[in-house]
Design a protein around this motif. Structure first.
Motif, PDB file in Angstrom:
ATOM      1  N   ALA A 126      -1.979 -11.512  -1.210  1.00 23.45           N
ATOM      2  CA  ALA A 126      -3.174 -11.247  -0.864  1.00 23.45           C
ATOM      3  C   ALA A 126      -3.495  -9.757  -0.510  1.00 23.45           C
ATOM      4  N   GLY A 127      -2.704  -9.202   0.227  1.00 23.23           N
ATOM      5  CA  GLY A 127      -2.686  -7.908   0.440  1.00 23.23           C
ATOM      6  C   GLY A 127      -2.929  -6.797  -0.585  1.00 23.23           C
ATOM      7  N   ASP A 128      -2.144  -7.246  -1.859  1.00 25.36           N
ATOM      8  CA  ASP A 128      -2.348  -6.311  -2.973  1.00 25.36           C
ATOM      9  C   ASP A 128      -3.828  -6.635  -3.668  1.00 25.36           C
TER      10      ASP A 128
ATOM     11  N   LEU B  46      -6.427  -6.657  -1.954  1.00 26.44           N
ATOM     12  CA  LEU B  46      -7.595  -6.083  -1.029  1.00 26.44           C
ATOM     13  C   LEU B  46      -8.101  -4.827  -1.687  1.00 26.44           C
ATOM     14  N   PRO B  47      -9.424  -4.751  -1.871  1.00 28.63           N
ATOM     15  CA  PRO B  47     -10.032  -3.390  -2.202  1.00 28.63           C
ATOM     16  C   PRO B  47      -9.721  -2.273  -1.392  1.00 28.63           C
ATOM     17  N   GLU B  48      -9.768  -2.412  -0.345  1.00 26.87           N
ATOM     18  CA  GLU B  48      -9.408  -1.350   0.735  1.00 26.87           C
ATOM     19  C   GLU B  48      -8.068  -0.955   0.557  1.00 26.87           C
ATOM     20  N   PHE B  49      -7.018  -1.870   0.345  1.00 28.84           N
ATOM     21  CA  PHE B  49      -5.674  -1.550   0.089  1.00 28.84           C
ATOM     22  C   PHE B  49      -5.461  -0.604  -1.277  1.00 28.84           C
ATOM     23  N   ARG B  50      -6.089  -1.140  -2.154  1.00 34.07           N
ATOM     24  CA  ARG B  50      -6.063  -0.396  -3.549  1.00 34.07           C
ATOM     25  C   ARG B  50      -6.928   0.991  -3.312  1.00 34.07           C
ATOM     26  N   GLN B  51      -7.746   1.107  -2.913  1.00 33.88           N
ATOM     27  CA  GLN B  51      -8.703   2.236  -2.588  1.00 33.88           C
ATOM     28  C   GLN B  51      -7.607   3.455  -1.839  1.00 33.88           C
ATOM     29  N   CYS B  52      -7.225   2.781  -0.711  1.00 33.01           N
ATOM     30  CA  CYS B  52      -6.169   3.515   0.081  1.00 33.01           C
ATOM     31  C   CYS B  52      -4.968   4.081  -0.782  1.00 33.01           C
ATOM     32  N   VAL B  53      -4.373   3.370  -1.638  1.00 34.74           N
ATOM     33  CA  VAL B  53      -3.229   4.141  -2.330  1.00 34.74           C
ATOM     34  C   VAL B  53      -3.759   4.959  -3.627  1.00 34.74           C
ATOM     35  N   GLU B  54      -4.980   4.738  -4.093  1.00 35.40           N
ATOM     36  CA  GLU B  54      -5.459   5.624  -5.016  1.00 35.40           C
ATOM     37  C   GLU B  54      -5.670   6.907  -4.463  1.00 35.40           C
TER      38      GLU B  54
ATOM     39  N   TYR C 139       3.351   2.220   1.299  1.00 37.97           N
ATOM     40  CA  TYR C 139       3.985   1.914   2.555  1.00 37.97           C
ATOM     41  C   TYR C 139       2.943   2.131   3.694  1.00 37.97           C
ATOM     42  N   THR C 140       2.385   3.671   3.581  1.00 33.30           N
ATOM     43  CA  THR C 140       1.575   3.780   4.588  1.00 33.30           C
ATOM     44  C   THR C 140       0.183   3.053   4.575  1.00 33.30           C
ATOM     45  N   CYS C 141      -0.230   2.901   3.523  1.00 30.56           N
ATOM     46  CA  CYS C 141      -1.472   2.183   3.269  1.00 30.56           C
ATOM     47  C   CYS C 141      -1.528   0.468   3.695  1.00 30.56           C
ATOM     48  N   GLN C 142      -0.198   0.014   3.547  1.00 27.35           N
ATOM     49  CA  GLN C 142       0.126  -1.149   4.022  1.00 27.35           C
ATOM     50  C   GLN C 142      -0.227  -1.278   5.664  1.00 27.35           C
ATOM     51  N   HIS C 143       0.269  -0.319   6.045  1.00 24.91           N
ATOM     52  CA  HIS C 143       0.022  -0.247   7.744  1.00 24.91           C
ATOM     53  C   HIS C 143      -1.353   0.264   8.352  1.00 24.91           C
ATOM     54  N   ILE C 144      -2.027   0.859   7.368  1.00 20.86           N
ATOM     55  CA  ILE C 144      -3.315   1.514   7.722  1.00 20.86           C
ATOM     56  C   ILE C 144      -4.309   0.231   7.580  1.00 20.86           C
ATOM     57  N   VAL C 145      -4.080  -0.565   6.502  1.00 22.44           N
ATOM     58  CA  VAL C 145      -5.063  -1.737   6.343  1.00 22.44           C
ATOM     59  C   VAL C 145      -4.421  -2.778   7.170  1.00 22.44           C
ATOM     60  N   THR C 146      -3.339  -2.989   7.659  1.00 21.94           N
ATOM     61  CA  THR C 146      -3.126  -4.172   8.582  1.00 21.94           C
ATOM     62  C   THR C 146      -3.424  -3.649   9.912  1.00 21.94           C
ATOM     63  N   ALA C 147      -3.271  -2.427  10.206  1.00 24.05           N
ATOM     64  CA  ALA C 147      -3.829  -2.120  11.724  1.00 24.05           C
ATOM     65  C   ALA C 147      -5.183  -2.230  12.046  1.00 24.05           C
ATOM     66  N   ARG C 148      -6.135  -1.799  10.703  1.00 22.85           N
ATOM     67  CA  ARG C 148      -7.610  -2.353  10.624  1.00 22.85           C
ATOM     68  C   ARG C 148      -8.010  -3.628  10.827  1.00 22.85           C
ATOM     69  N   ARG C 149      -7.164  -4.489  10.063  1.00 19.84           N
ATOM     70  CA  ARG C 149      -7.312  -6.013  10.180  1.00 19.84           C
ATOM     71  C   ARG C 149      -7.264  -6.419  11.364  1.00 19.84           C
TER      72      ARG C 149
ATOM     73  N   VAL D 118      -2.810 -11.210   9.450  1.00 20.64           N
ATOM     74  CA  VAL D 118      -1.769 -10.335   8.720  1.00 20.64           C
ATOM     75  C   VAL D 118      -1.640 -10.887   7.589  1.00 20.64           C
ATOM     76  N   VAL D 119      -1.743 -10.066   6.366  1.00 20.43           N
ATOM     77  CA  VAL D 119      -1.222 -10.483   4.770  1.00 20.43           C
ATOM     78  C   VAL D 119       0.100  -9.795   4.489  1.00 20.43           C
ATOM     79  N   GLN D 120       0.337 -10.420   3.358  1.00 15.21           N
ATOM     80  CA  GLN D 120       1.835  -9.786   2.805  1.00 15.21           C
ATOM     81  C   GLN D 120       1.293  -8.975   1.467  1.00 15.21           C
ATOM     82  N   PHE D 121       2.272  -8.018   1.394  1.00 17.74           N
ATOM     83  CA  PHE D 121       1.945  -7.152   0.233  1.00 17.74           C
ATOM     84  C   PHE D 121       3.300  -7.123  -0.526  1.00 17.74           C
TER      85      PHE D 121
END
Length: 341
Positions: A39-41, A43-51, A85-95, A104-107
């Motif tokens: 599910a985490g993969d 997420l638009p906010e995760f993809r945008q963060c990584v990009e 890795y960094t974006c996983q934790h940024i998105v998780t903290a915001r959620r 909390v979702v998996q990546f």
């Protein structure tokens, strides 16, 4: 008796809990499905963060590259991997900070763990090391130290310990860094452990180690070796199939579990020896620990999840199992001496 983990590693043992084990195995087969993406993969906010992170830190024309610590580089952390890795934790903290908090979702099929010394899943590494130590101690302090070299099954127990150490070594490597190669080494080693458990159980229980049974032992050895090679060839050359891998491990485990259950029940009924119940204790312990694989939950403190606790739960039963092998060997040797007299 063998202690290992389904697709991520696994355990089997004796009679009184054989029924519940089958139920648990069926639950694993019914409810454990391989996941291509999490599910985490998606997420638009995760993809945008990584990009954004990769564009600002990893491009060839980037003026200020984010430095990667030496220890992380030694474990093959690249700039894109650091961004992920960094974006996983940024998105998780915001959620988690949202109102109301979002789950909390998996990546990439894993929970967002906090690294330690560059290790992706530090507690799974530590507890895998504990299992490695249990086999190492079983080899040097139990099998080699307390079982005479004249006992025919000793060489099989030495092999058991070595295969166990290799298995948990690859588990440590896989949980340090999850790559295709480390995953495959982990799975192939785990498969070898489970199949070896199926191999040596009949050797001990049906006395295939005796000279008169050597032709049967050769056939049984060739059959098991062929099955393992076919298993690896299918997964490596034909199709990497998680469901098949789990089914194969379950089938081998249930058979060896039934064999040791039969042995434990009959031995205790005949002689009422306390140590004959140890395999049953191992099974009950493993069943409780294995239930964690069905009760998956986000990592506590970002570090300890159900899978790591499953690895923790297999250490003590391994120690008890080597104690059982020593007592069983001494009992067999004493019986042989009484027959000579």
């Amino acid at each position: 008796m063998l202690i290992v983990s389904w697709g991520r590693r696994r355990a089997y043992a004796p009679h009184a809990t054989f029924g519940p084990l089958v139920v648990l195995v069926l639950c694993c087969l019914l409810f454990s499905n391989p996941v291509a993406a999490s599910a985490g993969d998606r997420l638009p906010e995760f993809r945008q963060c990584v990009e954004i992170c990769e564009r600002e830190n990893c491009g060839p024309d980037t003026e200020h590259h984010t430095p990667i610590p030496l220890l992380h580089r030694l474990l093959f952390w690249t700039c894109p991997a650091e961004c992920d890795y960094t974006c996983q934790h940024i998105v998780t903290a915001r959620r988690q900070a949202a109102d109301p908090p979002l789950p909390v979702v998996q990546f990439h099929g894993k929970w967002p763990f906090h690294r330690w010394l560059g290790m992706q899943e530090p507690f799974s590494v530590i507890f895998s090391a504990g299992n490695f130590a249990a086999h190492y101690n079983g080899l040097h302090s139990k099998v080699l130290a307390k079982i005479p070299a004249t006992y025919p099954m000793r060489r099989f127990y030495v092999a058991l310990a070595w295969i166990g150490m290799v298995t948990w070594l690859f588990s440590m490597v896989f949980h340090m860094r999850d790559f295709v190669a480390t995953e495959q080494l982990d799975y192939f080693a785990a498969g070898a452990s489970v199949l070896y458990g199926l191999y040596y159980a009949p050797v001990r229980l049906f006395h295939l180690d005796r000279p008169a049974q050597r032709p049967v032992l050769r056939v049984w050895t060739a059959l098991c070796a062929g099955l393992y090679l076919a298993h690896v060839a299918y997964l490596r050359l034909w199709r990497w199939d998680y469901t098949y891998n789990m089914t194969a491990n379950v089938a081998c485990g249930v058979i060896q579990n039934a064999l040791w259950s039969w042995f434990s029940y009959n031995r205790y009924r005949r002689n009422h020896l306390a140590w004959a119940t140890w395999p049953g204790i191992v099974v009950a312990w493993i069943l409780i620990a294995m239930s964690l694989e069905l009760l998956d939950f986000p990592p506590l403190w970002g570090a300890i999840d159900a899978h790591s606790l499953w690895h923790l739960g297999t250490i003590a039963p391994t120690v008890l199992w080597y104690n059982f092998l020593v007592r069983d060997a001494h009992d067999e040797l004493s019986s042989a001496e009484r027959l000579k007299d």
